[in-house]
Design an enzyme around this catalytic site. Sequence first.
Site, mmCIF file in Angstrom:
data_model
loop_
_atom_site.group_PDB
_atom_site.id
_atom_site.type_symbol
_atom_site.label_atom_id
_atom_site.label_comp_id
_atom_site.label_asym_id
_atom_site.label_seq_id
_atom_site.Cartn_x
_atom_site.Cartn_y
_atom_site.Cartn_z
ATOM 1 N N SER A 1 0.855 -1.198 0.000
ATOM 2 C CA SER A 1 0.000 0.000 0.000
ATOM 3 C C SER A 1 0.883 1.238 0.000
ATOM 4 C CB SER A 1 -0.859 0.002 1.271
ATOM 5 O OG SER A 1 -1.481 1.245 1.450
ATOM 6 N N TYR B 1 -1.391 -0.873 10.727
ATOM 7 C CA TYR B 1 -1.607 -1.207 9.313
ATOM 8 C C TYR B 1 -0.446 -0.685 8.454
ATOM 9 C CZ TYR B 1 -3.459 -1.274 4.594
ATOM 10 O OH TYR B 1 -3.606 -1.491 3.238
HETATM 11 N N1 LIG Z 1 -8.829 -0.646 -0.705
HETATM 12 C C1 LIG Z 1 -7.794 0.135 -0.463
HETATM 13 O O1 LIG Z 1 -7.922 1.371 -0.332
HETATM 14 C C2 LIG Z 1 -6.407 -0.461 -0.397
HETATM 15 C C3 LIG Z 1 -5.309 0.402 -0.572
HETATM 16 C C4 LIG Z 1 -4.021 -0.130 -0.516
HETATM 17 C C5 LIG Z 1 -3.844 -1.480 -0.288
HETATM 18 N N2 LIG Z 1 -4.927 -2.294 -0.108
HETATM 19 C C6 LIG Z 1 -4.683 -3.719 0.146
HETATM 20 O O2 LIG Z 1 -5.366 -4.494 -0.817
HETATM 21 C C7 LIG Z 1 -5.589 -5.798 -0.291
HETATM 22 C C8 LIG Z 1 -6.987 -6.241 -0.630
HETATM 23 O O3 LIG Z 1 -7.923 -5.418 0.026
HETATM 24 P P1 LIG Z 1 -9.238 -4.871 -0.681
HETATM 25 O O4 LIG Z 1 -9.106 -3.411 -0.780
HETATM 26 O O5 LIG Z 1 -9.556 -5.625 -1.888
HETATM 27 O O6 LIG Z 1 -10.302 -5.133 0.483
HETATM 28 P P2 LIG Z 1 -11.479 -6.192 0.654
HETATM 29 O O7 LIG Z 1 -12.471 -6.054 -0.436
HETATM 30 O O8 LIG Z 1 -11.908 -6.035 2.064
HETATM 31 O O9 LIG Z 1 -10.748 -7.601 0.466
HETATM 32 C C9 LIG Z 1 -10.004 -8.231 1.474
HETATM 33 C C10 LIG Z 1 -9.915 -9.699 1.143
HETATM 34 O O10 LIG Z 1 -9.117 -10.353 2.156
HETATM 35 C C11 LIG Z 1 -9.860 -11.470 2.645
HETATM 36 N N3 LIG Z 1 -9.513 -11.739 4.031
HETATM 37 C C12 LIG Z 1 -9.709 -10.916 5.105
HETATM 38 N N4 LIG Z 1 -9.323 -11.537 6.216
HETATM 39 C C13 LIG Z 1 -8.893 -12.774 5.864
HETATM 40 C C14 LIG Z 1 -8.376 -13.882 6.565
HETATM 41 N N5 LIG Z 1 -8.236 -13.838 7.913
HETATM 42 N N6 LIG Z 1 -8.037 -14.990 5.889
HETATM 43 C C15 LIG Z 1 -8.189 -15.050 4.534
HETATM 44 N N7 LIG Z 1 -8.658 -14.022 3.804
HETATM 45 C C16 LIG Z 1 -9.015 -12.905 4.457
HETATM 46 C C17 LIG Z 1 -11.322 -11.065 2.480
HETATM 47 O O11 LIG Z 1 -12.172 -12.188 2.381
HETATM 48 P P3 LIG Z 1 -13.016 -12.846 3.582
HETATM 49 O O12 LIG Z 1 -13.610 -11.745 4.371
HETATM 50 O O13 LIG Z 1 -13.987 -13.697 2.837
HETATM 51 O O14 LIG Z 1 -12.014 -13.654 4.340
HETATM 52 C C18 LIG Z 1 -11.279 -10.371 1.131
HETATM 53 O O15 LIG Z 1 -11.347 -11.304 0.100
HETATM 54 C C19 LIG Z 1 -5.276 -5.719 1.204
HETATM 55 O O16 LIG Z 1 -4.018 -6.311 1.450
HETATM 56 C C20 LIG Z 1 -5.215 -4.220 1.476
HETATM 57 O O17 LIG Z 1 -4.338 -3.917 2.534
HETATM 58 C C21 LIG Z 1 -6.210 -1.817 -0.170
#
Ligand SMILES: NC(=O)c1ccc[n+]([C@@H]2O[C@H](COP(=O)([O-])OP(=O)(O)OC[C@H]3O[C@@H](n4cnc5c(N)ncnc54)[C@H](OP(=O)(O)O)[C@@H]3O)[C@@H](O)[C@H]2O)c1
Length: 266
Positions: free
Chosen positions: A141, A154
């Site tokens: 990130s 985080y």
């Molecule tokens: N959105 C942003 O602004 C942003 C910015 C920079 C980086 N990121 C990074 O992008 C990545 C994906 O996030 P996203 O934005 O796509 O958010 P998201 O839609 O909340 O997706 C998170 C994913 O991780 C899974 N997950 C959560 N806890 C878990 C666990 N204990 N075991 C296995 N899977 C788990 C969730 O599925 P379940 O709930 O079904 O387990 C979901 O599929 C993350 O690493 C986040 O830090 C996001």
Amino acid sequence: MANLTCGLVTGASSGIGECFARKLAARRTNLVLVARSGARLAEIARELEAAYRVQAHAVPCDLSQEGAAARLVESLDQRGVQVDLLVNNAGFGARGEFWKLPLSRQVEMIRLNVAALTELTHWLAGRMAERRRGAIINVSSTAGFQPVPYTAVYAATKAFVTSFSLALEAELRPYRVRVVTLCPGGTKTNFLVAGHYGMQRTPGGLQDPNEVVEAALARLDQGGGLEVPRLLNKLTVFIQRFVPRRTVIRFAGGIFRPEGNAIETP
Ligand SMILES: NC(=O)c1ccc[n+]([C@@H]2O[C@H](COP(=O)([O-])OP(=O)(O)OC[C@H]3O[C@@H](n4cnc5c(N)ncnc54)[C@H](OP(=O)(O)O)[C@@H]3O)[C@@H](O)[C@H]2O)c1
């Protein structure tokens, strides 16, 4: 799925991970999809198999549990699944004052964002290196480029992911294993809602997950490296090298400070 080469995407049930799954399936990559929501994963797997004639296998798994990553790799070995592309994407964040946020939630965050990512990479990178073939995309990130008050743990987990992945890229290059370190800024997914980040204060507005994943796959096709999607994010990361660290931290804290909290005067 006997003797199948495929891509493993963690956190594939929503957001950036689901988008990776869709775009990789469109590239005719067989998939192992991992997250906790088994029913949603199975639905996505069925849809991708029908649309792209790939094999997609849903594996419900809570990666924050001790030993979960090792058990996952063991079960893939037993089924003869060879992972050629690992997308370490599962992760979550939390916004608020560190000492007021539940400790258990923050330790769970470290287990998922750092430990599970490291473990999966350890088991699978070794096999890729032996085969002299493979690729890893670690989702970090822009929060990992500086300490960020009010989402301190985080940001620290993502600083680890960035540092670890860039070092790994150099180590694995001689083995022809590519590594992409993906550092998105604010992206329109459940992440922001679940972490109580709010959406309105992201400079330049939120990115679409498609834009983020396309940038990552383009970087992978170029041989790997650091990918910060979007020009504004690239500029922000670049410019902060010339700004005093204390100023950068105050600015970052200003973005993430929950409403109603007083800014600490230095
Ligand atoms: N959105 C942003 O602004 C942003 C910015 C920079 C980086 N990121 C990074 O992008 C990545 C994906 O996030 P996203 O934005 O796509 O958010 P998201 O839609 O909340 O997706 C998170 C994913 O991780 C899974 N997950 C959560 N806890 C878990 C666990 N204990 N075991 C296995 N899977 C788990 C969730 O599925 P379940 O709930 O079904 O387990 C979901 O599929 C993350 O690493 C986040 O830090 C996001």
